[in-house]
Design an enzyme around this catalytic site. Structure first.
Site, short mmCIF file in Angstrom:
data_model
loop_
_atom_site.label_atom_id
_atom_site.label_comp_id
_atom_site.label_asym_id
_atom_site.label_seq_id
_atom_site.Cartn_x
_atom_site.Cartn_y
_atom_site.Cartn_z
N ASP A 221 -74.01 29.14 -27.28
CA ASP A 221 -75.12 28.82 -28.18
C ASP A 221 -76.43 29.39 -27.61
O ASP A 221 -76.47 29.86 -26.47
CB ASP A 221 -75.21 27.30 -28.43
CG ASP A 221 -75.62 26.50 -27.20
OD1 ASP A 221 -76.60 26.87 -26.53
OD2 ASP A 221 -74.95 25.47 -26.90
N HIS B 244 -70.45 33.59 -20.60
CA HIS B 244 -69.31 33.72 -21.52
C HIS B 244 -69.69 34.36 -22.85
O HIS B 244 -68.96 34.23 -23.83
CB HIS B 244 -68.66 32.34 -21.75
CG HIS B 244 -67.98 31.80 -20.53
ND1 HIS B 244 -67.66 30.47 -20.37
CD2 HIS B 244 -67.55 32.43 -19.41
CE1 HIS B 244 -67.07 30.30 -19.20
NE2 HIS B 244 -67.00 31.47 -18.59
N GLY C 182 -73.42 19.29 -17.14
CA GLY C 182 -72.53 19.20 -18.30
C GLY C 182 -71.39 20.21 -18.32
O GLY C 182 -71.17 20.85 -19.34
N THR C 183 -70.68 20.29 -17.20
CA THR C 183 -69.49 21.16 -17.21
C THR C 183 -68.35 20.46 -16.47
O THR C 183 -68.57 19.79 -15.46
CB THR C 183 -69.77 22.55 -16.58
OG1 THR C 183 -68.53 23.24 -16.43
CG2 THR C 183 -70.46 22.46 -15.23
N SER C 184 -67.13 20.66 -17.00
CA SER C 184 -65.96 20.03 -16.40
C SER C 184 -65.50 20.77 -15.14
O SER C 184 -64.60 20.31 -14.45
CB SER C 184 -64.83 19.97 -17.42
OG SER C 184 -64.53 21.27 -17.88
P1 OAD Z 1 -65.99 21.25 -21.15
O1 OAD Z 1 -65.77 20.78 -22.54
O2 OAD Z 1 -64.80 21.65 -20.35
O3 OAD Z 1 -66.74 20.10 -20.35
C1 OAD Z 1 -67.84 19.45 -20.92
C2 OAD Z 1 -68.49 18.58 -19.85
O4 OAD Z 1 -69.67 18.03 -20.43
C3 OAD Z 1 -67.63 17.43 -19.34
O5 OAD Z 1 -67.66 17.37 -17.92
C4 OAD Z 1 -68.31 16.20 -19.95
O6 OAD Z 1 -68.22 15.04 -19.11
C5 OAD Z 1 -69.75 16.68 -20.04
N1 OAD Z 1 -70.58 15.99 -21.05
C6 OAD Z 1 -70.22 15.43 -22.22
N2 OAD Z 1 -71.30 14.90 -22.85
C7 OAD Z 1 -72.36 15.16 -22.05
C8 OAD Z 1 -73.76 14.89 -22.14
N3 OAD Z 1 -74.30 14.26 -23.18
N4 OAD Z 1 -74.56 15.32 -21.14
C9 OAD Z 1 -74.04 15.97 -20.06
N5 OAD Z 1 -72.74 16.25 -19.93
C10 OAD Z 1 -71.91 15.85 -20.90
O7 OAD Z 1 -67.10 22.42 -21.23
P2 OAD Z 1 -67.41 23.56 -20.17
O8 OAD Z 1 -67.22 23.07 -18.78
O9 OAD Z 1 -68.73 24.11 -20.54
O10 OAD Z 1 -65.44 29.16 -22.62
O11 OAD Z 1 -66.29 24.61 -20.54
C11 OAD Z 1 -66.25 25.85 -19.88
C12 OAD Z 1 -65.74 26.92 -20.80
O12 OAD Z 1 -64.49 26.52 -21.38
C13 OAD Z 1 -66.61 27.19 -22.01
O13 OAD Z 1 -67.69 28.05 -21.72
C14 OAD Z 1 -65.66 27.80 -22.99
C15 OAD Z 1 -64.45 26.93 -22.76
O14 OAD Z 1 -63.22 27.50 -23.00
C16 OAD Z 1 -65.32 30.11 -23.59
O15 OAD Z 1 -65.22 29.84 -24.77
C17 OAD Z 1 -65.30 31.50 -23.10
#
Ligand code: OAD
Length: 234
Positions: free
Chosen positions: A91, A106, A179-181
């Site tokens: 985004d 990404h 905010g990343t897993s």
């Molecule tokens: P994930 O969906 O794997 O993880 C989301 C994280 O955000 C989790 O650790 C949640 O606990 C956290 N979270 C949820 N709500 C939140 C909030 N309000 N504030 C802060 N954190 C919160 O997403 P990513 O780690 O970004 O790649 O995923 C990595 C990549 O996997 C993405 O870029 C995407 C995906 O496949 C592509 O599409 C290339």
């Protein structure tokens, strides 16, 4: 000279804006078959499905979604620090919030690129998002008649921006992960590029396990960034 603060953001920073995360319950990868819509093989097998998937995401993003207080808080930090953002997000909420330096690891939802000439990258105009034109047509083509694809890194593809991102982390005085897993590599490995003396913070309401030298702020992005600003500027 201002200290260098590097942010590594994931889908969680945009969750409070209404963007779906990927791996939380009810997230995108619960709703769509990930290897069909986000892999190189999936795109080769069924381009119309991938175009439709990203087109829907784009429409949602441009119609309803706005930067939240966490995106805006990172802009405020530019008053005190030399801030660089590395985001896994496709985004454009960091840009819309006003952050000056954003590197997309990404790719970007609002860009397409030529499949024949990958150096030809096209910014999608917002006003074409709702009609049946450029981005909703499944076999989209560029002005030269060549097919285009989303400017997004699919699973199975290399991450060309990883090296510049790792170099930024190596220079950081402060690293803030939000905010990343931390399950998708190589993005999840960025934290390992921090120097021993770098202060590292991780804001996430459901944090992954991280080394004990990381200061974990187990809160949502908007609250966590507010707390971070207080901590760093007091
Ligand atoms: P994930 O969906 O794997 O993880 C989301 C994280 O955000 C989790 O650790 C949640 O606990 C956290 N979270 C949820 N709500 C939140 C909030 N309000 N504030 C802060 N954190 C919160 O997403 P990513 O780690 O970004 O790649 O995923 C990595 C990549 O996997 C993405 O870029 C995407 C995906 O496949 C592509 O599409 C290339």
């Amino acid at each position: 000279m201002k200290k260098k603060l590097v942010v590594s953001s994931g889908a969680g920073i945009s969750a409070e804006s209404g963007m779906m995360t990927y791996r939380d319950a009810g997230g995108l990868w619960d709703t769509y078959p990930v290897m069909e819509v986000a892999s190189a093989e999936g795109f080769a097998a069924n381009p119309p499905l991938i175009h439709e998937f990203y087109s829907n995401m784009r429409k949602k993003m441009t119609a309803n979604i706005k930067p939240n207080a966490a995106h805006l808080g990172l802009v405020e930090l530019e008053k005190y620090f030399d801030v660089n953002i590395i985001t896994q997000n496709v985004d454009d909420l960091h840009e819309r919030a006003g952050s000056s330096h954003v590197l997309h690891l990404h790719g970007e939802l609002m860009k397409m690129r030529s499949m024949k000439h990958p150096e030809r990258i096209y910014q999608l105009p917002c006003d074409q998002l709702t009609d049946k034109g450029l981005v909703t047509t499944v076999d989209t083509r560029d002005p030269y008649g060549d097919p285009v694809r989303p400017h997004i890194v699919f699973f199975g593809e290399s991450v060309p921006e990883f090296e510049p991102a790792a170099a930024l982390v190596q220079q950081a005085d402060i690293l803030v992960v939000i905010g990343t897993s931390l399950v998708v590599y190589p993005a999840a490995a960025l934290i390992q590029y921090a120097r021993r003396e770098t202060e590292v913070y991780y804001i996430d309401p459901n944090p992954a396990s991280v080394p004990d030298w990381v200061h974990v702020i187990p809160k949502k992005a908007t609250e966590g960034v507010a707390e971070l600003i207080t901590l760093l500027t007091k």
